[in-house]
Design a protein around this motif. Structure first.
Motif, short mmCIF file in Angstrom:
data_model
loop_
_atom_site.label_atom_id
_atom_site.label_comp_id
_atom_site.label_asym_id
_atom_site.label_seq_id
_atom_site.Cartn_x
_atom_site.Cartn_y
_atom_site.Cartn_z
N LYS A 98 1.16 -0.80 -0.30
CA LYS A 98 -0.08 0.38 -0.03
C LYS A 98 0.60 1.71 0.04
CE LYS A 98 -4.12 -1.81 2.17
NZ LYS A 98 -4.93 -1.83 3.75
N SER A 99 2.34 1.79 0.98
CA SER A 99 3.06 1.77 0.84
C SER A 99 3.17 2.92 -0.38
CB SER A 99 4.09 2.30 1.99
OG SER A 99 3.49 1.89 2.95
N VAL A 100 4.00 1.23 -1.49
CA VAL A 100 4.32 1.95 -2.86
C VAL A 100 3.45 2.40 -4.00
CG1 VAL A 100 4.69 0.49 -4.61
CG2 VAL A 100 5.77 -0.33 -2.53
N GLU A 101 2.25 1.90 -3.78
CA GLU A 101 0.95 2.34 -4.26
C GLU A 101 0.78 4.09 -3.98
OE1 GLU A 101 -0.41 1.26 -6.87
OE2 GLU A 101 0.96 -0.28 -6.79
N PHE A 102 0.83 4.15 -2.93
CA PHE A 102 1.05 5.70 -2.94
C PHE A 102 1.99 6.74 -2.94
CE2 PHE A 102 1.63 9.24 0.12
CZ PHE A 102 0.47 9.69 0.08
N TYR A 103 3.17 5.99 -3.04
CA TYR A 103 4.52 6.52 -3.90
C TYR A 103 4.54 6.86 -5.03
CZ TYR A 103 6.58 5.01 0.74
OH TYR A 103 6.81 4.17 2.65
N LYS A 104 4.37 5.85 -5.85
CA LYS A 104 4.08 6.09 -7.10
C LYS A 104 3.46 7.70 -7.50
CE LYS A 104 3.38 0.95 -8.57
NZ LYS A 104 2.30 0.11 -8.99
N PRO A 105 2.54 8.37 -7.98
CA PRO A 105 2.23 9.52 -8.46
C PRO A 105 3.52 10.17 -7.79
CG PRO A 105 0.39 8.55 -7.03
CD PRO A 105 1.68 7.77 -6.57
N PHE A 106 4.26 9.80 -7.12
CA PHE A 106 5.15 11.17 -6.10
C PHE A 106 6.49 11.27 -6.92
CE2 PHE A 106 2.51 11.09 -2.17
CZ PHE A 106 2.03 12.39 -2.39
N ILE A 107 6.67 9.94 -8.33
CA ILE A 107 8.19 9.56 -8.08
C ILE A 107 7.28 9.69 -9.83
CG2 ILE A 107 9.60 7.90 -8.73
CD1 ILE A 107 9.03 6.72 -6.28
N LYS A 108 8.23 10.70 -11.29
CA LYS A 108 7.44 10.99 -12.33
C LYS A 108 8.76 10.23 -12.76
CE LYS A 108 6.52 15.86 -11.88
NZ LYS A 108 6.48 17.44 -12.07
#
Length: 379
Positions: free
Chosen positions: A369-379
């Motif tokens: 769940k943490s990884v899914e949250f991080y994804k949009p912030f990493i371009k």
């Protein structure tokens, strides 16, 4: 994905004493590594600057810069330079930091910053009904206001943090987690009746309430023992250096003979201590999403815990445990005695508790769940 954690603590022999924040980061880093991500841990407040790698995780120890009146900002900038250097070298893509004392308030890295709310100083001061330092509140507010994203370990913590800091920041609820393979039930032969508390000995965790509660339990059952595990701490209210020394005179003369204080124990030992317990108790006034509760639940131990805020997001009353207000001493003692006298109830609570942990709070589930949250912030 390449993730770095900035923290003042981490449970490793190279970093000294660690609390709940460090332990939660420890579990998350292990799970992220298992999922195939690159993980770095930047631990400030250390005796020297150093780097080492262990079990595939990259560790950076950071020595604070000491200059009267400027130590904090200079150390923040030092950490900022390290983050940017690692980013430029392609070693990290995102940084996560805790909300405690707002360390990232003046850190402006080239990469996104996510803050995970495990309870700020302002948050805990509010729950304990004591004043917060202006500097801490200012830094915590600024850090959260400037963060690219916010995770809160409970809805209660996220909403209360916004309220006490005057913010309206959206947040994602991602609870703390436990390694269900490490904290695995091991039902041994019949053990003596034992009530276990494990965690720091400190007023906010209801230790003085626990004394009163155990006195009442002892009146009804002279054989049951109370085992206390955790580091002693000073008491803010009285200014005394030892909570344990303040607790002892409050026990009745008969009850204290049934109390055993083991002090702090290592990670392996705590599992053995939990396994030997009949009932685990957590009469806390101030938490966010306590790991100790999850560890007891994972090991199928029946729990009597506080009924404040965060607790209802962890335990359904009379299903995975009992929830009682810490100041309701008679009712709290009654619930403990109910479990001590009813083995079937203990087994039902324990099995339901582990089932809940596996479903909602396992370390691999929460890392995902943490990884899914991080994804949009990493371009």
């Amino acid at each position: 994905m390449k993730i770095a954690f900035v923290t003042p603590e981490y449970p490793h022999q190279n970093f000294g004493k660690s609390g709940g924040v460090g332990t939660s980061i420890y579990g998350l880093t292990k799970a992220l590594k298992e999922l195939g991500h690159t993980v770095s841990v930047l631990v400030y407040g250390q005796k020297k600057d150093a780097y080492f790698e262990e079990q595939g995780i990259h560790f950076y120890t950071i020595k604070n810069i000491k200059l009267k009146g400027l130590s904090l900002i200079l150390t923040q900038k030092k950490v900022e330079r390290l983050i940017n250097a690692l980013y430029d070298q392609g070693r990290l893509e995102l940084v996560e930091a805790p909300d405690w004392t707002g360390f990232t308030a003046f850190v402006k890295p080239k990469c996104p910053v996510v803050i995970r709310e495990n309870g700020s100083d302002t948050y805990f001061c509010h729950l304990e009904q004591r004043p917060v330092k202006f500097k801490n509140k200012f830094l915590e507010r600024r850090a959260l206001k400037r963060a690219d994203g916010i995770i809160s370990v409970s809805r209660f913590t996220g909403e209360l943090t916004n309220k006490v800091l005057g913010l309206k920041r959206p947040f994602e609820v991602i609870p703390n987690s436990v390694n269900i393979n490490e904290f695995n039930p091991n039902h041994s032969d019949k053990q003596p009746l034992t009530i276990l508390y494990f965690g720091t000995l400190i007023r906010k965790k209801g230790l003085f309430e626990l004394v009163e509660i155990f006195n009442r339990v002892h009146e009804k059952n002279k054989e049951v023992k109370l085992v206390l595990v955790g580091h002693d701490s000073g008491d803010i209210k009285t200014g005394k250096t030892s909570t344990w020394s303040l607790m002892q005179p409050v026990f009745t003369a008969s009850a204290i003979k049934q109390v055993q204080y083991l002090g702090g124990v290592n990670h392996q030992m705590i599992q053995e201590v939990i396994n030997a317990a009949t009932v685990c108790v957590f009469p806390s006034f101030a938490e966010a999403f306590p790991l100790s509760w999850l560890e007891a639940m994972a090991m199928e131990k029946p729990i009597v815990a506080s009924n404040i805020g965060w607790a209802k997001e962890m335990i359904n009353d009379d299903k995975e445990g009992f929830l009682v207000h810490p100041k309701a001493h008679d009712n709290y003692a009654h619930r403990i005695l109910e479990l001590l006298n009813n083995q079937q109830k203990r087994e039902d609570f324990g099995k339901a508790a582990r089932k809940r942990v596996i479903k909602d709070f396992s370390h691999m589930e929460i890392a995902g769940k943490s990884v899914e949250f991080y994804k949009p912030f990493i371009k």
